[in-house]
Write a protein that holds these residues in place. Sequence first.
Motif, PDB file in Angstrom:
ATOM      1  N   LEU A  26      15.969  37.880 -36.248  1.00  0.00           N
ATOM      2  CA  LEU A  26      15.387  36.729 -36.936  1.00  0.00           C
ATOM      3  C   LEU A  26      14.893  35.667 -35.952  1.00  0.00           C
ATOM      4  O   LEU A  26      13.933  34.939 -36.238  1.00  0.00           O
ATOM      5  N   ALA A  27      15.547  35.575 -34.801  1.00  0.00           N
ATOM      6  CA  ALA A  27      15.176  34.536 -33.835  1.00  0.00           C
ATOM      7  C   ALA A  27      13.841  34.798 -33.162  1.00  0.00           C
ATOM      8  O   ALA A  27      13.148  33.850 -32.747  1.00  0.00           O
ATOM      9  N   GLU A  28      13.458  36.053 -33.040  1.00  0.00           N
ATOM     10  CA  GLU A  28      12.309  36.419 -32.201  1.00  0.00           C
ATOM     11  C   GLU A  28      11.023  35.663 -32.521  1.00  0.00           C
ATOM     12  O   GLU A  28      10.369  35.140 -31.610  1.00  0.00           O
ATOM     13  N   PRO A  29      10.595  35.567 -33.787  1.00  0.00           N
ATOM     14  CA  PRO A  29       9.308  34.898 -34.038  1.00  0.00           C
ATOM     15  C   PRO A  29       9.332  33.391 -33.804  1.00  0.00           C
ATOM     16  O   PRO A  29       8.269  32.768 -33.783  1.00  0.00           O
ATOM     17  N   TYR A  30      10.502  32.811 -33.628  1.00  0.00           N
ATOM     18  CA  TYR A  30      10.602  31.367 -33.429  1.00  0.00           C
ATOM     19  C   TYR A  30      10.756  30.986 -31.961  1.00  0.00           C
ATOM     20  O   TYR A  30      10.863  29.800 -31.640  1.00  0.00           O
ATOM     21  N   LEU A  31      10.747  31.975 -31.062  1.00  0.00           N
ATOM     22  CA  LEU A  31      10.857  31.673 -29.640  1.00  0.00           C
ATOM     23  C   LEU A  31       9.574  31.036 -29.120  1.00  0.00           C
ATOM     24  O   LEU A  31       8.465  31.468 -29.453  1.00  0.00           O
ATOM     25  N   SER A  32       9.730  30.036 -28.270  1.00  0.00           N
ATOM     26  CA  SER A  32       8.590  29.451 -27.575  1.00  0.00           C
ATOM     27  C   SER A  32       8.098  30.432 -26.510  1.00  0.00           C
ATOM     28  O   SER A  32       8.783  31.407 -26.166  1.00  0.00           O
ATOM     29  N   VAL A  33       6.928  30.180 -25.974  1.00  0.00           N
ATOM     30  CA  VAL A  33       6.384  31.046 -24.912  1.00  0.00           C
ATOM     31  C   VAL A  33       7.312  31.069 -23.697  1.00  0.00           C
ATOM     32  O   VAL A  33       7.631  32.144 -23.175  1.00  0.00           O
ATOM     33  N   PRO A  34       7.813  29.909 -23.212  1.00  0.00           N
ATOM     34  CA  PRO A  34       8.743  29.964 -22.068  1.00  0.00           C
ATOM     35  C   PRO A  34      10.049  30.699 -22.396  1.00  0.00           C
ATOM     36  O   PRO A  34      10.575  31.426 -21.549  1.00  0.00           O
ATOM     37  N   ALA A  35      10.559  30.530 -23.604  1.00  0.00           N
ATOM     38  CA  ALA A  35      11.802  31.212 -23.974  1.00  0.00           C
ATOM     39  C   ALA A  35      11.590  32.708 -24.062  1.00  0.00           C
ATOM     40  O   ALA A  35      12.420  33.506 -23.591  1.00  0.00           O
TER      41      ALA A  35
END
Length: 258
Positions: A26-35
């Motif tokens: 679930l977290a994957e689509p909410y990661l920023s580019v740096p993260a």
Amino acid sequence: MALAAALTPVPALAWGKTGHRVIGKLAEPYLSVPAKAGVKRILGAETMAEASNWPDFMRSDPSDFWQHTASPWHYVTVPAGKAYAEVGAPAEGNAFTALEHFSAVIRDPNASKVDKQLALRFVIHIVGDLHQPLHAGNGTDKGGNDTKVTFMGRPTNLHALWDSGLIGEEQLSYSEMADWLGARITPALAKSWSVPDPTAWIAESAALRDRIYPSVGDTSLSYGYVYAHTGEMELRLEQGGVRLAAYLNRLFAGAVER
């Protein structure tokens, strides 16, 4: 057979494999580019869903580190009516202090890749742990492990029921559950849940914990308990995924590449 095994009383392993993987996915689509780049740099081809269960898997390692040192890093204790800030951590540490420690390792430009891999796997896991309400234990029953119940006629305990029993009742793979739950998270919900503050997650878990114990003498749990609490379980998984991304976004915004 799989559900029966999941309901066997075991040491505290928050969410079981399925729940932790759901939060990681679930977290994957909410990661920023740096993260996203930071996670890739440290874990390589290993996904967050895959990494999420590693700290529980390693609890079978007989070394002193895994059997003693790391054992308290999966939970916090917050007695009823208290806030975490009032209680703090014991000398051996807990999930909160471990999260701080491993976050510092990820930020440390001198830490080795192996150390950062261990640290990131723990961060992913601990964020999930802190969203399981019984990992903010009240200090009286080992986070529900000593509260014996039956579920669908099988003996278990309250902690195991929340780790795996309620999730197992859905009969979904982790990817199916993540897809279903992820579709419900609107942009407004994601924004409101994006709180990278572990003390806030702990407070929510402790408040929910106090509502999920069965009534005194009511130890035979079945469809009524599923109906009453599945929505709360799903909410904590959804929030866990969004918060994992929020925490990693903040963490990697200040991380130094190596």
